[in-house]
Design an enzyme around this catalytic site. Structure first.
Site, PDB file in Angstrom:
ATOM      1  N   SER A   1       0.836  -1.196   0.000  1.00  0.00           N
ATOM      2  CA  SER A   1       0.000   0.000   0.000  1.00  0.00           C
ATOM      3  C   SER A   1       0.873   1.250   0.000  1.00  0.00           C
ATOM      4  CB  SER A   1      -0.941  -0.052   1.200  1.00  0.00           C
ATOM      5  OG  SER A   1      -1.924   0.930   1.110  1.00  0.00           O
TER       6      SER A   1
ATOM      7  N   HIS B   1      -6.871  -6.025  -0.333  1.00  0.00           N
ATOM      8  CA  HIS B   1      -5.839  -5.002  -0.358  1.00  0.00           C
ATOM      9  C   HIS B   1      -4.543  -5.563   0.211  1.00  0.00           C
ATOM     10  CE1 HIS B   1      -4.069  -1.094  -0.406  1.00  0.00           C
ATOM     11  NE2 HIS B   1      -4.004  -1.000   0.915  1.00  0.00           N
TER      12      HIS B   1
ATOM     13  N   ASP C   1      -8.937  -4.058  -6.234  1.00  0.00           N
ATOM     14  CA  ASP C   1      -8.514  -3.388  -4.997  1.00  0.00           C
ATOM     15  C   ASP C   1      -9.088  -1.978  -4.982  1.00  0.00           C
ATOM     16  OD1 ASP C   1      -7.160  -2.191  -2.871  1.00  0.00           O
ATOM     17  OD2 ASP C   1      -5.210  -3.006  -3.427  1.00  0.00           O
TER      18      ASP C   1
END
Length: 544
Positions: free
Chosen positions: A233, A485, A456
């Site tokens: 991320s 995610h 996502d």
């Protein structure tokens, strides 16, 4: 954007690394004083190393982890000035301890992980080596996690009293009134002032660019000539900044759930794109519930499930569950289902039980937790500081109102909550920077691996495509028709095979590859103990 993670770890929206320049100025070239300061700090760290020993008792970490600290400058333009300490955790490569010599695995150095955020801690990451999916990597690598600058216990940042997070329940109107918007503007202004008051002059130094510089100092302190890194991320963003600034220091890099690094995306546009993507993911979740109507009784179409959810919101607005859970708490809990589909059975069960008269599962999953309030406040503070410092944001409320009113017409699920999370950036008191143009030329950077789930929502798939275009010699592996995610080390054996081949042998596909989606979760007809209270699974707000 929001929190992201390795399959079991939560992170936050991603931020862009920037050059050190006030808003409106031309971006400073990546180099100069800060680059020299990084070299000075790295040289010092290499000489000092890290004294690993027992972890601080207050961290409540398992005894199998070793901890130590790395000293970095608060301001890399002045490496001899104020210093802060980053806390690091480690478990040594297990392949060196095998009793049978023929099962020993050569050690390949340290694998450093960042789970996202900004504001997420990687201190628990080395424990991933206990999981079957990680054991081959744990045999070959020392697994290293750390708390980035500002994240407790690494010079922790705070913007308000954590007790405020326990004050609830709170409203969360899907279509806010003018008076509610005015109230939230005042709260955003007060929050920005609180950050400035508590952090003082240090506030401006919490940036993605400094996170990348800290990573190079950590590399040196670990005794690694070149870095092996897994960023999830937000970790993909400052990992990409690192690759741009220090390409010759890279051994192998994995970018899992990639943030869109284009300078124009950081961070305002990325948040708009995220809100739009969560609408699609919310539809995926509702469709799954509808397919399991015999278990949950919430309707056999996505629209029926949505009407049940809205009914719950209205009921909670009138009478919060247990005096703790209102519409905002409900939304925060269901947002986690947008991040991770392994949350789907628990959330569906809680909604079903609540509408049938049993609020206990919902209170357990969505209610405030005093034990995690300080951690959540700290994560929110770091998230806000990094995102606000990293890039220019609109300072005129009418721009926010215009853009998000239009977006909420087609994507109401997450749009306005995303606004309230990021709105302090409109009134931010520290200088803004210009995002770094993340880009590498052919041959400058070793081949890198990008992992992305096609649906996502926290880091929409276009971000992976953009990062792939910008990092020469990168390879993109896509999990098709999936939306969790962070997919490294998760339930998809195809994805994990590509991850292991790259990190263990340096093997990659030619340019792109894809994997079929992992199986969707099975419904759970009975209440289960919520797993969202762990540091790696809590319902964190707006992170990548």
């Amino acid at each position: 954007m929001r929190a992201a993670a390795l399959y079991t770890a939560a992170g936050s929206l991603l931020l862009t690394g920037l050059a050190a320049t006030p808003a409106g100025g031309a971006p400073a070239a990546p180099g100069g004083l800060e680059l020299r300061g990084t070299a000075v700090a790295a040289q010092r760290a290499a000489a000092a190393g890290i004294r690993f020993g027992s972890c601080p008792e207050e961290e409540a970490l398992p005894s199998s982890l070793q901890c130590g600290t790395v000293t970095v400058p608060l301001d890399y333009a002045h490496p001899g000035g104020k210093q802060i300490k980053l806390t690091v955790s480690r478990i040594r490569a297990t392949g060196q301890d095998a009793r049978n010599a023929k099962h020993k695995v050569p050690r390949q150095g340290a694998l450093v992980h960042n789970p996202g955020g900004p504001g997420a801690s990687g201190m628990y990451f080395p424990l991933a080596g206990r999981l079957p999916e990680w054991q081959r990597l744990a045999a070959a690598y020392d697994l290293v996690g750390y708390a980035p600058r500002g994240v407790d216990p690494s010079a922790p940042l705070s913007c308000e009293d954590p007790e405020r997070l326990l004050k609830g329940p709170t409203q969360s109107p899907t279509y806010p009134s003018a008076s509610y918007k005015k109230e939230r503007i005042a709260r955003a202004q007060a929050y920005a002032r609180g950050c400035a008051r508590r952090a003082g002059s240090a506030l401006r130094h919490y940036t993605s660019l400094n996170n990348a510089r800290d990573l190079d100092v950590l590399r040196a302190a670990l005794g690694e000539r070149k870095l092996t890194f897994l960023g999830s991320s937000y970790g993909t963003y400052f990992g990409a900044v690192y690759a741009t600034l220090f390409p010759s220091h890279v051994r192998r890099m994995v970018f899992d759930a990639a943030v869109n690094p284009a300078p124009g995306q950081i961070w305002y546009q990325n948040n708009l794109d995220q809100s739009a993507a969560f609408e699609d993911r919310w539809a995926d979740f509702r469709a799954w519930i509808a397919r399991h109507d015999r278990t949950y009784g919430l309707g056999d179409t996505g629209d029926e499930v949505r009407r049940g959810y809205e009914k719950a919101r209205a009921r909670l607005a009138a009478e919060p569950a247990g005096g703790k859970v209102g519409p905002a708490q409900l939304q925060a809990a269901f947002l986690q289902a947008g991040y991770y589909d392994d949350r789907w059975p628990q959330r569906a069960l809680a909604l079903s039980a609540y509408l049938k008269g049993d609020p206990k599962p919902l209170i357990e999953q969505a209610g405030p937790d005093p034990e995690t309030a300080a951690e959540e406040e700290n994560g929110k503070a770091v998230y806000t500081a990094v995102e606000c410092n990293d890039a220019p944001w609109p300072t005129d409320w009418s721009v926010w109102d215009r853009d998000n009113t239009a977006l909420a017409r087609v994507a109401p699920f997450e749009t306005w909550d995303n606004v309230w999370t990021n709105l302090p950036c409109a009134y931010w008191p520290a200088p803004r920077q210009q995002p770094l143009d993340v880009r590498t030329r052919p041959g400058a950077l070793p081949p890198t691996l990008i992992l992305a789930a096609e649906r996502d929502a926290a880091t929409p798939y276009e971000g992976a495509l953009e990062l792939h275009r910008r990092l020469s010699d990168s390879v993109l592996v896509t999990e098709r028709d999936a939306g969790s995610h962070g997919i490294a080390g998760g339930p998809n054996t195809c994805v994990n095979a590509y991850l292991d081949a790259y990190l263990l042998e340096g093997r990659l596909p030619v340019r792109r590859a894809s994997c079929a989606p992992h199986p969707q979760p099975k419904p759970k007809p009975k209440p289960t103990t919520p797993d969202d209270r762990s540091p790696s699974g809590k319902a964190a707000r707006h992170t990548s």
